[in-house]
Motif scaffolding. Structure first.
Motif, PDB file in Angstrom:
ATOM      1  N   THR A 127      46.685  32.448  47.655  1.00 53.70           N
ATOM      2  CA  THR A 127      45.655  31.859  48.518  1.00 53.70           C
ATOM      3  C   THR A 127      45.948  32.196  49.985  1.00 53.70           C
TER       4      THR A 127
ATOM      5  N   VAL B   3      43.025  33.954  52.147  1.00 55.37           N
ATOM      6  CA  VAL B   3      42.529  33.432  53.427  1.00 55.37           C
ATOM      7  C   VAL B   3      42.666  34.527  54.483  1.00 55.37           C
TER       8      VAL B   3
ATOM      9  N   ALA C 251      33.073  39.276  49.051  1.00 54.61           N
ATOM     10  CA  ALA C 251      32.350  38.029  49.350  1.00 54.61           C
ATOM     11  C   ALA C 251      32.306  37.771  50.854  1.00 54.61           C
TER      12      ALA C 251
ATOM     13  N   THR D 151      37.491  38.840  47.166  1.00 57.49           N
ATOM     14  CA  THR D 151      37.416  38.004  48.370  1.00 57.49           C
ATOM     15  C   THR D 151      36.809  38.792  49.523  1.00 57.49           C
TER      16      THR D 151
ATOM     17  N   LYS E 282      29.661  35.163  53.236  1.00 58.79           N
ATOM     18  CA  LYS E 282      29.888  33.844  52.657  1.00 58.79           C
ATOM     19  C   LYS E 282      30.967  33.046  53.408  1.00 58.79           C
ATOM     20  N   ASP E 283      30.926  31.720  53.257  1.00 58.96           N
ATOM     21  CA  ASP E 283      31.921  30.838  53.866  1.00 58.96           C
ATOM     22  C   ASP E 283      33.293  31.039  53.233  1.00 58.96           C
ATOM     23  N   LEU E 284      34.331  30.643  53.965  1.00 53.79           N
ATOM     24  CA  LEU E 284      35.711  30.877  53.530  1.00 53.79           C
ATOM     25  C   LEU E 284      36.005  30.355  52.129  1.00 53.79           C
ATOM     26  N   VAL E 285      35.553  29.151  51.800  1.00 53.08           N
ATOM     27  CA  VAL E 285      35.876  28.594  50.477  1.00 53.08           C
ATOM     28  C   VAL E 285      35.292  29.470  49.365  1.00 53.08           C
ATOM     29  N   SER E 286      34.053  29.907  49.517  1.00 58.80           N
ATOM     30  CA  SER E 286      33.436  30.767  48.505  1.00 58.80           C
ATOM     31  C   SER E 286      34.204  32.086  48.364  1.00 58.80           C
TER      32      SER E 286
ATOM     33  N   CYS F  29      37.429  31.453  46.407  1.00 54.36           N
ATOM     34  CA  CYS F  29      37.186  31.210  44.982  1.00 54.36           C
ATOM     35  C   CYS F  29      36.751  32.484  44.271  1.00 54.36           C
ATOM     36  N   SER F  30      35.919  33.300  44.907  1.00 54.71           N
ATOM     37  CA  SER F  30      35.487  34.542  44.272  1.00 54.71           C
ATOM     38  C   SER F  30      36.709  35.402  43.930  1.00 54.71           C
ATOM     39  N   GLY F  31      37.695  35.398  44.805  1.00 56.91           N
ATOM     40  CA  GLY F  31      38.918  36.152  44.549  1.00 56.91           C
ATOM     41  C   GLY F  31      39.831  35.472  43.537  1.00 56.91           C
ATOM     42  N   LEU F  32      40.062  34.176  43.702  1.00 58.92           N
ATOM     43  CA  LEU F  32      40.962  33.457  42.786  1.00 58.92           C
ATOM     44  C   LEU F  32      40.511  33.608  41.339  1.00 58.92           C
TER      45      LEU F  32
END
Ligand SMILES: CC(C)(COP(=O)(O)OP(=O)(O)OC[C@H]1O[C@@H](n2cnc3c(N)ncnc32)[C@H](O)[C@@H]1OP(=O)(O)O)[C@@H](O)C(=O)NCCC(=O)NCCS
Ligand SMILES: CC(C)(COP(=O)(O)OP(=O)(O)OC[C@H]1O[C@@H](n2cnc3c(N)ncnc32)[C@H](O)[C@@H]1OP(=O)(O)O)[C@@H](O)C(=O)NCCC(=O)NCCS
Ligand SMILES: CC(C)(COP(=O)(O)OP(=O)(O)OC[C@H]1O[C@@H](n2cnc3c(N)ncnc32)[C@H](O)[C@@H]1OP(=O)(O)O)[C@@H](O)C(=O)NCCC(=O)NCCS
Ligand SMILES: CC(C)(COP(=O)(O)OP(=O)(O)OC[C@H]1O[C@@H](n2cnc3c(N)ncnc32)[C@H](O)[C@@H]1OP(=O)(O)O)[C@@H](O)C(=O)NCCC(=O)NCCS
Lengths: 275, 275, 275, 275
Positions: free
Chosen positions: A243, A247, A90, A87, A95-99, A102-105
């Motif tokens: 999550t 964040v 990324a 995360t 990158k934007d927060l959602v990306s 997800c990269s971390g998850l």
């Protein structure tokens, strides 16, 4: 019989999707028929909403509070573990927060976050098949694998893990009973004879207590507990909890305006064979 | 001066990463120097942990409770919205929970989930630049765009949205003050003259009250509020809340043993030109 | 012995990462010691680069051309399959290209894209264990599962699949030998006696020929073929090929300026039980 | 008029989706009306398929070959860049190939992979608005930003980048004309007076030549070129190309059986303020 009724209805209506947890068609969303506003009015907690959407049950307060305890305990574990690390990388790539999340998850799985799930399967197996704790320990030894949920790098019987203590106290004070925890503690009594650090760790405790939690909810059947472990609900709990941390790490890097990360060359062994 | 001290330290130590929200090096993880066990002992809530990891603050109880209200209100919105839909399709393709969650999360952005963020920027702009509500409405009309946070398909001034009422009541009873909400309500008074359904909706209310929440926390500075809106913390709140729903939909489909989804051919207009 | 040498070196240098496929430290990137410019000067193809980065081999031209055939045949399969569908939904939610691609890719797995991998395992098992084709068919029947790579909804022995014909012709003309294809065709001779549509399909043909391809490359050992099937290289081939289609669908929706998709309510059976 | 016809049809048929690039309803998939088998029979290349699915055009051979050159040149850039790094970390966490690829792809954006897109916009702006190269350089200087596509850490006018030379030669030999490249080279003549390393780099060259490529395809209109740059096709090219490398790194780590990665504590500056 739910499923037979379901497929009759499905055939009749020809729907391509079935959904049994929530509804957004009316004036306000409902979670398992309960309008959101009713939940808020009843002062329902985040744990209560999780019970509705994941288990389709109104869980008792001692259980929803336990779910929230687990979330708090696993919300973050520093910047170095796989999830937070990816995360952060990324986020530093702009990158934007959602990306970033997800990269971390996408690193969560058997080796990172998976010990809770594994431990739950093990305690369930042991209790249901009535495997004696000593037998379980030896079985795992024969298989040559570590017992999930047992062992700590720093903590030991003389320097116990505070989080485990708190979870045990919570269960002692609020759970009607806790046979899975007792089983896990019986396993711990054996392993700690082998090594003082082979204590029941926080993952193993959460796993055992989650089973105790569900088993003691009057409206959750034994089949439902089995299903929940099989479909990976405990993994969902870790994903949700972590999550929060991911964040946090995304925002942290953006606030710090950290630039693009490139792993240092000299930390890589480039080993290309002659072809 | 934090950042100058930071870079001095960085240079001295040559670290490739900086992290300011959590630490996993000691006996137990800490969130902003607070050991997890201390949080649990103090009966800290999920909202409190979010305050620590996202804002690096111990937020007052009225604020952490408000964060949890927002999570409960946006945890799910049925199976038909983009996020839940893609999660459901992935779950029916037999994918693991993490992949299902990410496939859904990746649809969150300007058109799905983004109204809260947009509305927050707008209310902040209006209040800080002292734009009269009427002027704001006309400005947006000239730009030809709808005001984020205003409008509802079903609800109207005669049939108000219960969730908005609850949020307003919560603010009235617990917030020290709420100038951003008041501003948004002033905007609503103008738009509802144009159409009775042009009410302040739940996204607009959350956005306004989040600004009021932060502004009224004694330990959050004005600069920090600005930063938080810029780096997209409100987006993070939606991502976290909706993860609850996405986990729910993943589990729901797995329990129902739904097979691979293929969108029906006759719902697609195949329009290939001669080339 | 590579790996023992590797770990010696690792210990000596204390590197945290090992990488054996490429190097970016010099003046220009190299793929398995081959400078990119040398590849371009030698007129190397995309298939050749795949051979270098995935198999660490200079593959012969007939093999790299075969890899490209597979990419062309599986680059896209219309907008209705899971992958394209989720990509389209994400694109219509206004998300950036990378998010759209990932939302779609995350549906690739056992039920979507997985038949190639499954079939490869099956043909390999049959040929290596010298299971007679009839025995394999009956084995699968006893297990109650369909044979991966066999069967077509429209095509049959009288109306054969052109793509399979082309692949077979390519192998006949260019492969030194094709025992896996022959095995799969022997299985087909049995299944088509049961049903005229139970032909060897395109997935089954690609799977068989990929095994034949690797087996006939002089510099690929039997162990390497086994390893390649185990670690899922064929899955990688599908992921790469389909990325072409997913990029196409993302761009298509953006060109068409399609708005946010919401699945229609009346296609969902909302089935909430009383709780 | 395509779009007006489109919406008429849409209204008439009430379809929820429009798709203009491929069709899977017939006996075999078609890409822009061209059956896959016809493509294979015509010995079409991967670049040709990309032209069909991304641009809906049969591109001439010199153009499809150029697309493949770009793929080869950007397929990988070692294990240290963000994308490969996150893929490697996910692979070492034991995750499946698709998750590993996505974890890496999600780092592609403004700072990693984005220079091609940025440079294309800049060269297009310069050529179309007839900005003199000197003026463009000064404009960027005034804005205080580096010119995308210009500059190299190692290479300079005395030690040129071989890949750029190959691309330039390819264009000289095969492109009908190359005004965007010429413009970029005119910019380079100015920047190299400032620093000998401020040469046109490989990203800048690909960007310029992609514009020249499309502009010189007889069946691609000026509007289509503009659209293609706006919707991010060049980003798609990088995503596709780099997927080759990311698959390679995933397989590499799995072959090497590398364990879970944890970033070293001593590379992190933990900087938590008193709160
Ligand atoms: C947590 C853990 C990594 C700590 O291990 P460690 O202190 O580094 O222990 P080592 O791997 O050095 O093992 C020391 C000995 O204890 C044994 N051991 C360690 N963990 C064990 C376990 N979980 N079950 C059984 N035996 C265990 C080892 O086999 C070894 O025995 P040996 O000396 O006879 O070879 C390890 O206990 C483990 O893998 N636990 C299971 C996974 C888990 O629960 N992880 C979540 C932790 S929060
Ligand atoms: C929620 C929403 C989609 C409902 O819209 P709707 O009832 O279908 O309204 P319509 O789009 O049919 O518009 C009806 C009229 O109201 C106006 N209008 C609708 N929403 C408006 C808004 N947010 N601000 C200003 N005017 C608005 C329209 O311009 C239109 O005016 P006109 O008749 O002069 O052309 C819409 O109000 C909106 O886009 N709001 C902003 C986004 C948002 O907050 N979304 C979250 C909702 S929970
Ligand atoms: C492709 C496929 C879905 C088409 O199936 P279909 O024509 O709809 O066939 P049905 O499922 O109606 O089955 C008809 C009969 O053929 C049998 N059959 C179908 N596919 C079979 C297979 N792959 N192996 C063995 N028997 C098969 C069925 O068992 C059934 O037998 P029964 O009549 O005795 O019950 C099916 O053949 C299949 O699942 N194949 C394997 C997966 C695969 O390769 N997919 C990629 C296709 S490109
Ligand atoms: C590639 C790059 C990072 C190499 O930079 P570098 O050699 O480290 O150069 P520095 O950042 O030290 O800059 C040295 C001087 O050149 C200038 N410079 C560097 N790149 C420049 C560019 N692209 N445009 C204009 N001036 C540039 C700097 O402003 C600096 O000027 P100054 O000495 O007056 O302050 C840099 O040129 C760049 O950012 N290029 C654009 C992005 C790009 O194309 N990346 C893909 C590379 S394959």
């Amino acid at each position: 019989e739910v499923s037979s009724r379901m497929f009759q209805l499905k055939t009749r209506k020809g729907s391509n999707f079935i959904s049994t947890i929530s509804d957004d068609r009316g004036d306000e969303p409902t979670y398992c028929r309960t309008p959101i506003s009713a939940l808020v009015e009843a002062n329902a907690s985040v744990g209560h909403v999780i019970g509705l959407l994941w288990l389709k049950k109104h869980l008792p307060a001692w259980a929803t509070k336990f779910i929230e305890l687990c979330i708090i305990l696993t919300a973050d574990h520093g910047p170095c573990v796989s999830g937070a690390h990816n995360t952060i990388v990324a986020s530093r790539a702009g990158k934007d927060l959602v990306s970033c999340i997800c990269s971390g998850l996408l690193t969560i799985g058997p080796r990172f976050g998976g010990a809770i799930d594994e431990a739950a399967k093990l305690w369930k197996f042991g209790v249901e098949k009535e495997i004696a704790p000593l037998e379980l320990v030896e079985m795992k030894k024969r298989e040559g694998v570590n017992i999930s949920g047992i062992g700590h790098r720093v903590k030991n019987i003389y320097n116990p893990d505070k989080r485990v203590q708190i979870l045990k106290e919570y269960a002692a004070n609020h759970f009607p009973q806790h046979k899975y925890l007792d089983y896990a503690l019986a396993v711990e009594r054996i392993t700690t004879q082998k090594g003082t650090n082979l204590i029941l760790n926080v993952d193993g405790t959460i796993a055992a207590l989650f089973l105790d939690c569900l088993t003691n909810c009057p409206n959750v059947s034994a089949n439902e507990v089995t299903e929940v472990v099989e479909i990976g609900l405990l993994n969902g709990l870790f994903v949700l909890a972590r999550t929060i941390g991911l964040v946090g790490h995304t925002l942290d890097q953006k606030r710090l305006k950290q630039g693009l990360y490139r792993h240092p060359w000299d930390d890589v062994l480039y080993l290309q064979e002659e072809i």
